[in-house]
Design a protein around this motif. Structure first.
Motif, short mmCIF file in Angstrom:
data_model
loop_
_atom_site.label_atom_id
_atom_site.label_comp_id
_atom_site.label_asym_id
_atom_site.label_seq_id
_atom_site.Cartn_x
_atom_site.Cartn_y
_atom_site.Cartn_z
N GLU A 1 28.32 47.63 54.70
CA GLU A 1 28.77 46.35 55.24
C GLU A 1 28.03 45.18 54.60
OE1 GLU A 1 28.91 45.13 59.79
OE2 GLU A 1 29.97 46.99 59.32
N GLN A 2 26.70 45.28 54.58
CA GLN A 2 25.89 44.19 54.01
C GLN A 2 26.29 43.86 52.59
OE1 GLN A 2 21.77 45.44 54.24
NE2 GLN A 2 21.97 45.65 56.46
N ASN A 3 26.65 44.88 51.82
CA ASN A 3 26.95 44.64 50.41
C ASN A 3 28.43 44.52 50.13
OD1 ASN A 3 24.16 44.86 49.15
ND2 ASN A 3 24.28 46.73 50.38
N GLY A 4 29.22 44.45 51.19
CA GLY A 4 30.65 44.23 51.03
C GLY A 4 31.35 45.33 50.25
N ILE A 5 30.89 46.56 50.41
CA ILE A 5 31.56 47.67 49.72
C ILE A 5 32.42 48.41 50.75
CG2 ILE A 5 31.23 49.79 48.40
CD1 ILE A 5 28.47 48.70 47.61
N ALA A 6 33.68 48.66 50.38
CA ALA A 6 34.57 49.36 51.31
C ALA A 6 34.20 50.83 51.35
CB ALA A 6 36.02 49.19 50.88
N VAL A 7 34.34 51.44 52.51
CA VAL A 7 34.06 52.86 52.63
C VAL A 7 35.15 53.63 51.87
CG1 VAL A 7 33.81 54.78 54.22
CG2 VAL A 7 32.98 52.51 54.86
N PRO A 8 34.77 54.45 50.87
CA PRO A 8 35.77 55.10 50.01
C PRO A 8 36.63 56.11 50.78
CG PRO A 8 33.55 55.87 49.50
CD PRO A 8 33.39 54.77 50.46
N THR A 9 37.92 56.09 50.49
CA THR A 9 38.81 57.07 51.10
C THR A 9 39.33 58.07 50.07
OG1 THR A 9 40.72 55.66 50.75
CG2 THR A 9 39.58 55.43 52.85
N THR A 10 39.18 57.75 48.79
CA THR A 10 39.56 58.73 47.76
C THR A 10 38.35 58.96 46.86
OG1 THR A 10 40.22 57.07 46.15
CG2 THR A 10 41.91 57.83 47.71
N TRP A 11 38.40 60.03 46.06
CA TRP A 11 37.29 60.31 45.16
C TRP A 11 37.19 59.26 44.07
CZ3 TRP A 11 33.60 63.18 46.81
CH2 TRP A 11 33.84 64.24 47.69
N ASP A 12 38.32 58.63 43.68
CA ASP A 12 38.26 57.53 42.70
C ASP A 12 37.48 56.35 43.27
OD1 ASP A 12 39.58 58.88 40.73
OD2 ASP A 12 41.56 58.13 41.30
N GLU A 13 37.82 56.02 44.51
CA GLU A 13 37.09 54.92 45.16
C GLU A 13 35.62 55.27 45.32
OE1 GLU A 13 40.87 53.73 48.02
OE2 GLU A 13 38.88 53.75 48.90
N TYR A 14 35.38 56.56 45.54
CA TYR A 14 34.00 57.03 45.73
C TYR A 14 33.20 56.75 44.47
CZ TYR A 14 30.41 60.18 47.69
OH TYR A 14 29.26 60.72 48.22
N LYS A 15 33.82 57.01 43.32
CA LYS A 15 33.12 56.76 42.06
C LYS A 15 32.90 55.27 41.84
CE LYS A 15 32.96 57.34 37.16
NZ LYS A 15 33.69 57.46 35.90
N ALA A 16 33.94 54.49 42.17
CA ALA A 16 33.81 53.03 42.01
C ALA A 16 32.67 52.52 42.88
CB ALA A 16 35.12 52.35 42.38
N ALA A 17 32.61 53.03 44.13
CA ALA A 17 31.53 52.61 45.04
C ALA A 17 30.18 53.07 44.48
CB ALA A 17 31.76 53.20 46.42
N ALA A 18 30.16 54.25 43.88
CA ALA A 18 28.92 54.78 43.32
C ALA A 18 28.37 53.83 42.26
CB ALA A 18 29.16 56.17 42.72
N GLU A 19 29.27 53.27 41.45
CA GLU A 19 28.82 52.34 40.39
C GLU A 19 28.22 51.07 40.99
OE1 GLU A 19 32.51 52.31 38.30
OE2 GLU A 19 31.87 53.88 36.90
N LYS A 20 28.89 50.55 42.02
CA LYS A 20 28.35 49.34 42.66
C LYS A 20 26.99 49.63 43.29
CE LYS A 20 32.88 47.53 43.92
NZ LYS A 20 33.84 47.66 45.02
N ILE A 21 26.88 50.77 43.93
CA ILE A 21 25.63 51.10 44.61
C ILE A 21 24.51 51.31 43.60
CG2 ILE A 21 24.48 52.85 46.03
CD1 ILE A 21 27.20 53.23 47.45
N ARG A 22 24.86 51.92 42.44
CA ARG A 22 23.87 52.14 41.40
C ARG A 22 23.35 50.81 40.89
NH1 ARG A 22 20.13 53.73 40.83
NH2 ARG A 22 19.09 54.65 39.03
N ALA A 23 24.28 49.84 40.78
CA ALA A 23 23.88 48.51 40.32
C ALA A 23 22.90 47.87 41.30
CB ALA A 23 25.12 47.63 40.14
N LEU A 24 22.97 48.27 42.55
CA LEU A 24 22.06 47.73 43.57
C LEU A 24 20.77 48.53 43.65
CD1 LEU A 24 24.76 47.20 46.33
CD2 LEU A 24 23.47 45.37 45.21
N GLY A 25 20.68 49.58 42.82
CA GLY A 25 19.44 50.36 42.78
C GLY A 25 19.47 51.62 43.60
#
Lengths: 310, 443
Positions: free
Chosen positions: B169-193
């Motif tokens: 929520e704090q970082n405005g990332i949507a909770v992934p519902t598909t594995w593609d979204e999961y990977k996209a979220a993974a990239e954003k989270i990695r960028a945040l450390g």
């Protein structure tokens, strides 16, 4: 806290005595004086190894004082808000104090098993050393061969055997195999040969003592240092024997502490609250070993030393 | 501890090989008891039951109280793969197996192949109980057959996504519902450390759960021959997906259940965990500092709009060959896994998540959970339980297969080889292991 203090002093005492022994041995041989450089080098190597062996014990001590939350969130090598007493109380009250039962079982298996194994090994070694009879060397070599067979390899055949006579899942299933110590027989023979003079046995025979009385009143005293060593070895190996109880025992009330802790540890994935108990339990389970070592070390060291000189 | 476990596994495998060798040499002895009779003994009966679940005695005590003529004695030991399964095999060989035993679904085929289990289909009440169980758990116990039942399902491990709702929520990332979204979220989270999740090289069951969710399975059995499919398309798809995340440093790779692993979750370094229902306890006890910050969502899907769930874990109560009291044993096993009082007790003492449909409605499973911000997380898992593919089959050599896959995964995580390579090698060695035990393999 008292327990941890004790474990602490126990450790340092072991180290100091070890060092003292090393130094006096060096002085006794009167060899050439080593250079400061090589001496420092040796000290550093020894220091590193001492740390290497003591850090896990230190970690265990520290971890046992922490709550489950602190275990992962605080410095693993330093205390945080100690609650050792709470952990110990929790451990001893968990499932009606089954841990205490395990500890007592271990003492029983290792204590009784160790004593019986020592007596049998002493008698056997003594007989092999002091009596001449056909097949003596054959028996000795067979026993010596027994030293080479790992206990693990025997566990399964023993299980099938004990199943046949319906002794699995009883105290006997662990005690009976534990009273056999081929290494003890070997040590007892070597020592009896060296320390019990034939003349003494002759003298006691002339005084009218039977063979058994001679053994228990005269010979066994002379063999004492070696027997303490045999007892210690056997005590430690029964205490640490894990595979035999794993295969033989099914009832929780019969488990020795090593196996009980292993069983808990194997279910930590599903029952994380057991982690603290496994840690505290492991720490406490070391204490009887340390105590036994300290109490017997005087005899034990003379025993090993005498054996080495001969 | 990993070394210890490894050493024990090796020792047990050796011991097992000895038993099997001894077994074939002695020609099976008196093992061929007459199967089929499921009738009351007509006298007082004493049953022995081996389980490693702490607190199962409480449920058994309730039974003993109410059934003076069928008394059950609980025996215990380490968890199945840590020694108890091998003990069962030893006891079967020695002819003194307990009447009942706890067996996880993935180990049932092994006991079946070694002819260690009674067929409970001989008991009328067992056959009638079929509809009470979540479909896929029942087919785990029947091993995909129509007229055989080798255990009464006890619990299940439907999988969903545990995630840090506060961080998402704090970082405005949507909770992934598909594995593609999961990977996209993974990239954003990695960028945040941070890392989106941890790929555990040792939890092969979790990976199998992913394959299960993707519609694949590792084994098939047509009644005569076993087919090994570790390298099926679905299995490779899942392997390639995680390989990609590992190579791009989008997931951490701590060995599971270790201090580092707990710490990674506790410190907020890792944000999600695709795990089974029982994982709820693992997080709350391993990462206590994050209380109130977690939520549970359905697991990511391969296609948007799908709803398939994987499963991780679960076990059954089986009756061992050679019991004199099949009827009573089956009666007890049914009671233990279907009655409200037993399920309530098991859920309370050991957080067992029931395998019956009615069990999912236990009052304790309807409440909000404080650690998860008051969310009624078990609703998500009840939904997932109904979405698990019922046809998934385990093979008869799972201990060895897990060990092989795990070895390969460890190598892959440290950069030598890939997850798909590991599956390929495990495929070959599993086929070899089956053939070595004279179990027919379909090519």
């Amino acid at each position: 806290m008292t327990v941890s203090d004790y474990a602490d002093t126990a450790d340092t005492r072991v180290i100091t005595t070890g060092r003292r022994a090393g130094r006096s041995a060096g002085a006794a041989t009167g060899g050439p004086r080593e250079s400061i450089l090589s001496r420092t080098g040796a000290m550093i190597v020894m220091g590193v190894f001492t740390l290497y062996f003591l850090i896990p014990l230190w970690w265990l001590l520290v971890a046992s004082t922490k709550s489950r939350g602190q275990l992962f969130s605080t410095n693993p090598l330093w205390f945080a808000d100690p609650q050792f007493i709470e952990n110990v109380t929790g451990l001893f009250s968990y499932r009606n104090g089954v841990y205490l039962k395990w500890l007592l079982n271990s003492v029983l298996y290792a204590g009784v098993g160790g004593v019986l194994a020592t007596v049998i090994a002493a008698m056997c070694g003594y007989a092999l050393a002091k009596y001449r009879f056909p097949g003596r060397e054959a028996i000795f070599n067979t026993v010596l061969g027994g030293v080479l067979v790992p206990a693990t390899a025997l566990a399964l055949p023993l299980f099938l055997l004990f199943s046949r006579i319906e002794l699995t899942n009883t105290y006997w299933a662990v005690l009976l195999p534990s009273i056999v110590s081929p290494f003890g027989v070997y040590l007892a023979r070597v020592f009896a040969e060296a320390s019990v003079p034939d003349e003494l046995i002759e003298a006691s025979r002339l005084d009218g003592a039977g063979e058994i009385r001679t053994f228990f009143t005269v010979s066994i005293r002379l063999m004492m240092p070696a027997l303490v060593t045999v007892f210690l070895f056997q005590f430690v190996s029964i205490w640490n024997n894990f595979f035999l109880p794993l295969i033989m025992l099914r009832s929780e009330e019969l488990f020795p502490v090593t196996f009980g802790l292993y069983a808990w540890n194997s279910t930590i994935n599903q029952f994380p609250e057991l982690r603290t108990f496994v840690l505290v339990g492991s720490l406490l389970s070391v204490i009887p070993l340390i105590v036994t070592f300290l109490l017997l070390q005087r005899y034990w060291r003379t025993g090993l030393g005498t054996g080495a000189l001969k | 501890m990993q070394h210890m476990r490894r050493a024990v596994t090796v020792a047990l495998l050796t011991a097992g090989a000895l038993v099997i060798a001894g077994c074939s040499a002695s020609g099976g002895g008196d093992g061929g008891s007459s199967a089929g009779a499921c009738e009351p003994a007509g006298e007082d009966v004493k049953l022995t039951f081996t389980s490693w679940i702490p607190g199962i005695e409480d449920a058994v005590a309730i039974w003993n109280e109410a059934n003076p003529d069928i008394q059950v004695e609980v025996q215990t030991g380490p968890s199945g793969n840590a020694g108890t399964y091998q003990n069962f095999f030893n006891q079967l060989e020695a002819g003194n197996a307990p009447d009942l035993g706890q067996i996880e679904y993935d180990a049932l085929p092994n006991f079946r192949v070694q002819d260690g289990l009674e067929n409970l289909a001989a008991c009328e009440d067992v056959v009638k109980a079929k509809d009470q169980f979540v479909d896929w758990t029942w087919s785990q116990a029947t091993l995909g057959t129509d007229d055989e039942v080798y255990g009464i399902p006890q619990d299940s491990g439907p999988m969903a996504l545990f995630y840090r709702s506060d961080l998402f929520e704090q970082n405005g990332i949507a909770v992934p519902t598909t594995w593609d979204e999961y990977k996209a979220a993974a990239e954003k989270i990695r960028a945040l450390g941070g890392y989106i999740t941890n790929f555990s090289q040792t939890d092969i069951n979790q990976f199998a759960g992913f394959v299960w969710q993707a519609g694949g399975q590792w084994f098939a059995n047509d009644g005569d021959e076993w087919k090994v499919e570790l390298t099926s398309d679905e299995s490779e798809k899942v392997a390639d997906y995680w390989q990609d995340l590992i190579e791009n440093d989008l997931v951490s790779t701590y060995p599971a259940w270790t201090d580092e692993w707990n710490n990674a979750y506790n410190s907020g370094e890792v944000w999600t965990w695709n795990s089974a229902v029982w994982g709820a306890n693992s997080i709350s006890s391993g990462a206590p500092d994050t209380s109130g910050k977690w939520s549970v969502a359905p697991g990511p899907q391969w296609e948007a709009g799908q709803s398939a769930a994987g499963n991780w874990g679960g076990s059954s109560i089986a009756v061992f060959k050679g019991t004199d009291h099949l009827y009573e044993a089956a009666k007890f096993a049914l009671w233990l896994n279907t009655s409200d009082e037993a399920l309530t007790s098991l859920n309370k003492t050991a957080a067992i998540y029931p395998a019956t449909k009615a069990g999912l409605d236990l009052p304790a499973l309807q409440q909000g959970v404080e650690f998860y911000g008051g969310q009624k997380i078990y609703e998500v898992f009840a939904e997932a339980a109904s979405e698990v593919d019922p046809d998934f089959v385990w093979g008869p050599t799972m201990t060895q297969t897990y060990a092989d896959v795990s070895d390969g995964f460890k190598a892959a995580v440290s950069g030598s080889g890939t997850l798909a390579d590991a599956l390929g090698k495990a495929q070959d060695s599993t086929v070899a292991a089956l053939e070595a035990q004279s179990i027919p393999v379909a090519k």
